[in-house]
Design a protein around this motif. Structure first.
Motif, PDB file in Angstrom:
ATOM      1  N   ARG A 105      60.275  32.230  70.933  1.00  0.00           N
ATOM      2  CA  ARG A 105      59.445  33.061  70.051  1.00  0.00           C
ATOM      3  C   ARG A 105      60.213  33.389  68.777  1.00  0.00           C
ATOM      4  N   GLY A 106      59.571  33.096  67.664  1.00  0.00           N
ATOM      5  CA  GLY A 106      60.189  33.374  66.375  1.00  0.00           C
ATOM      6  C   GLY A 106      61.049  32.243  65.841  1.00  0.00           C
ATOM      7  N   LEU A 107      61.342  31.236  66.674  1.00  0.00           N
ATOM      8  CA  LEU A 107      62.153  30.108  66.217  1.00  0.00           C
ATOM      9  C   LEU A 107      61.264  29.041  65.579  1.00  0.00           C
ATOM     10  N   PRO A 108      61.643  28.589  64.393  1.00  0.00           N
ATOM     11  CA  PRO A 108      60.867  27.509  63.774  1.00  0.00           C
ATOM     12  C   PRO A 108      61.284  26.149  64.322  1.00  0.00           C
ATOM     13  N   ASP A 109      60.432  25.182  64.144  1.00  0.00           N
ATOM     14  CA  ASP A 109      60.709  23.792  64.519  1.00  0.00           C
ATOM     15  C   ASP A 109      61.490  23.169  63.370  1.00  0.00           C
TER      16      ASP A 109
ATOM     17  N   ALA B 155      54.445  25.092  63.033  1.00  0.00           N
ATOM     18  CA  ALA B 155      55.631  25.700  63.646  1.00  0.00           C
ATOM     19  C   ALA B 155      56.899  25.442  62.835  1.00  0.00           C
TER      20      ALA B 155
ATOM     21  N   ARG C 160      53.415  29.654  62.701  1.00  0.00           N
ATOM     22  CA  ARG C 160      53.633  29.584  64.144  1.00  0.00           C
ATOM     23  C   ARG C 160      55.104  29.325  64.443  1.00  0.00           C
ATOM     24  N   ASP C 161      55.448  29.243  65.740  1.00  0.00           N
ATOM     25  CA  ASP C 161      56.833  29.019  66.140  1.00  0.00           C
ATOM     26  C   ASP C 161      56.888  28.017  67.285  1.00  0.00           C
TER      27      ASP C 161
END
Length: 142
Positions: free
Chosen positions: A13-17, A65, A71-72
């Motif tokens: 959660r909160g981490l980008p791709d 993401a 999104r994440d």
């Protein structure tokens, strides 16, 4: 994650791709594009339904993401509650059996995209432009 954040409990959660080091496209987007599915067997029907309408990758949806998106990674790859419970039940059966001759991957049905037999010879991956040797084990966080 780099630095101090890499030593805490990891949470998608909160981490980008973000891309792999040396790449420009987000890692998961690149994976989905190359594999043409959400897992090595192209058997994750939930991800296929979400991101491969009519069998074609919806890259703009996946890129939501990426850094700057709304999104994440959790949104991108976390299964629904129903699928997660099914996977947990299947894995419990695998662990109870201690039968890992076919691997440790938990599948909800026999995989359809697996060779029944493998003959020696070319895989044709290189000839069809699908042999990738540019993967890295670290990501470009900055």
């Amino acid at each position: 994650m780099p630095g101090r954040d890499g030593w805490r409990t990891q949470d998608l959660r909160g981490l980008p791709d973000v891309p792999q080091a040396g790449h420009t496209a987000p890692e998961t987007a690149t994976y989905f594009e190359r594999v043409q599915g959400g897992d090595e067997f192209r058997a994750n029907e939930e991800l296929l339904a979400r991101f491969f309408p009519n069998g074609v990758l919806d890259l703009p949806a996946v890129r939501r993401a990426a850094p700057g998106g709304d999104r994440d990674l959790a949104w991108l790859v976390t299964p629904s509650r129903e699928r997660a419970l099914q996977l947990n039940k299947a894995y419990l059966g695998l662990v109870r059996e201690q039968a890992f001759a076919l691997g440790r991957d938990t599948l909800l049905a026999p995989p359809a995209n697996v060779h029944r037999a493998v003959e020696n010879g070319s895989t044709e991956l290189e000839a069809t432009g699908r042999l990738y040797t540019d993967g890295r084990l670290h990501l470009a966080w900055e």
